[in-house]
Design an enzyme around this catalytic site. Structure first.
Site, mmCIF file in Angstrom:
data_model
loop_
_atom_site.group_PDB
_atom_site.id
_atom_site.type_symbol
_atom_site.label_atom_id
_atom_site.label_comp_id
_atom_site.label_asym_id
_atom_site.label_seq_id
_atom_site.Cartn_x
_atom_site.Cartn_y
_atom_site.Cartn_z
ATOM 1 N N LYS A 1 -19.954 109.599 53.161
ATOM 2 C CA LYS A 1 -20.830 108.497 53.559
ATOM 3 C C LYS A 1 -20.580 107.333 52.596
ATOM 4 O O LYS A 1 -20.602 107.519 51.383
ATOM 5 C CB LYS A 1 -22.289 108.968 53.477
ATOM 6 C CG LYS A 1 -23.332 107.875 53.413
ATOM 7 C CD LYS A 1 -24.703 108.507 53.238
ATOM 8 C CE LYS A 1 -25.736 107.503 52.784
ATOM 9 N NZ LYS A 1 -27.083 108.123 52.662
ATOM 10 N N ARG B 1 -35.971 107.266 59.324
ATOM 11 C CA ARG B 1 -36.593 107.300 58.001
ATOM 12 C C ARG B 1 -38.041 106.819 58.059
ATOM 13 O O ARG B 1 -38.346 105.767 58.634
ATOM 14 C CB ARG B 1 -35.826 106.404 57.042
ATOM 15 C CG ARG B 1 -36.383 106.377 55.615
ATOM 16 C CD ARG B 1 -35.654 105.368 54.745
ATOM 17 N NE ARG B 1 -34.243 105.677 54.628
ATOM 18 C CZ ARG B 1 -33.726 106.537 53.759
ATOM 19 N NH1 ARG B 1 -34.528 107.187 52.914
ATOM 20 N NH2 ARG B 1 -32.432 106.758 53.714
ATOM 21 N N GLU C 1 -30.289 112.173 61.752
ATOM 22 C CA GLU C 1 -30.620 112.508 60.364
ATOM 23 C C GLU C 1 -32.049 112.072 60.068
ATOM 24 O O GLU C 1 -32.435 110.945 60.402
ATOM 25 C CB GLU C 1 -29.660 111.791 59.408
ATOM 26 C CG GLU C 1 -30.061 111.855 57.945
ATOM 27 C CD GLU C 1 -29.364 110.806 57.092
ATOM 28 O OE1 GLU C 1 -29.953 110.391 56.073
ATOM 29 O OE2 GLU C 1 -28.237 110.383 57.441
ATOM 30 N N THR D 1 -30.938 111.916 52.326
ATOM 31 C CA THR D 1 -31.448 111.679 50.981
ATOM 32 C C THR D 1 -31.595 113.003 50.221
ATOM 33 O O THR D 1 -32.550 113.202 49.468
ATOM 34 C CB THR D 1 -32.785 110.901 51.005
ATOM 35 O OG1 THR D 1 -32.730 109.890 52.011
ATOM 36 C CG2 THR D 1 -33.035 110.198 49.680
ATOM 37 N N GLY E 1 -28.008 99.247 55.995
ATOM 38 C CA GLY E 1 -28.053 97.866 56.434
ATOM 39 C C GLY E 1 -27.275 97.567 57.692
ATOM 40 O O GLY E 1 -26.973 96.403 57.978
ATOM 41 N N GLY F 1 -30.494 102.865 61.881
ATOM 42 C CA GLY F 1 -31.888 103.275 61.836
ATOM 43 C C GLY F 1 -32.777 102.409 62.683
ATOM 44 O O GLY F 1 -33.153 102.769 63.794
#
Length: 210
Positions: free
Chosen positions: A140, A27, A50, A80, A169, A189
């Protein structure tokens, strides 16, 4: 793959996550850094990546990752994806699947029309039930760190067929707890950008990749 029914979505994700219980979420990185981190994930053995479409600036990063993945024979998902319009953006960018922060029937229907496998977000048993009534078995769970591993364990009691991707998180320190609680996959991430966490991620991947 051309998926047109929820059953097709289930088969897609069953195959995508058959061997590695991890997904990388990249991200907010520019295209070059996105490709570098995706390559790091692929080299570790994490096949599913992703790239969230949190704003229009993320589209070039998604396209760059899609192109890099294609050279390895790997697809890249768009995250998203919270509106039908973003489904079309993801499809046009070459995404192999879509991921959403919540459960939205319009997004789901657009993904079915586009033949684009979709992973909706849930955070309540009600949403879990709605997803399963539509024939969706992969979901998810977000935000996973706030809900906790105990929530994963509890919600799978009335929904034992639910295949959960825990997202939000998570890092190398808490990922194993979510897998032990019943999540099929954990999405990470920042851990991929942290060399100190990489060796712990390897222990979650079947086989010797250390």
């Amino acid at each position: 793959m051309s998926a047109t029914t929820p059953a097709d979505f289930t088969r897609f994700f069953d195959d995508a996550f058959a061997t590695v219980p991890l997904m990388a979420i990249l991200r907010g990185h520019p295209p070059e850094s996105t490709v570098e981190l995706a390559t790091r994930a692929w080299d570790l053995g994490v096949t599913q990546v992703e790239v969230p479409l949190q704003d229009p600036a993320a589209v070039p990063s998604l396209k760059a990752a899609v192109a890099a993945g294609a050279r390895r024979g790997l697809g890249v998902g768009a995250g998203t994806v919270s509106t039908p319009e973003l489904v079309h953006v993801a499809h046009d960018a070459g995404a192999a699947f879509t991921v959403a922060p919540g459960y939205d029937e319009d997004v789901l229907d657009t993904c079915l029309q586009a033949g684009l496998p979709h992973l909706p977000g849930i955070s309540t048993p009600t949403e879990a039930g709605r997803a399963q009534r539509r024939g969706l078995h992969w979901v998810k769970v977000f935000p996973a760190s706030s809900l906790g591993p105990s929530w994963i364990h509890a919600v799978r009691a009335p929904f034992p067929g639910l295949r959960i991707v825990a997202t939000g998180g998570l890092d190398a320190q808490n990922a194993a707890a979510f897998l032990e609680a019943g999540a099929r996959v954990v999405a990470l991430g920042s851990a991929l950008a942290d060399p100190a966490q990489l060796h712990r991620l390897v222990t979650l991947i079947p086989g010797d990749r250390g």
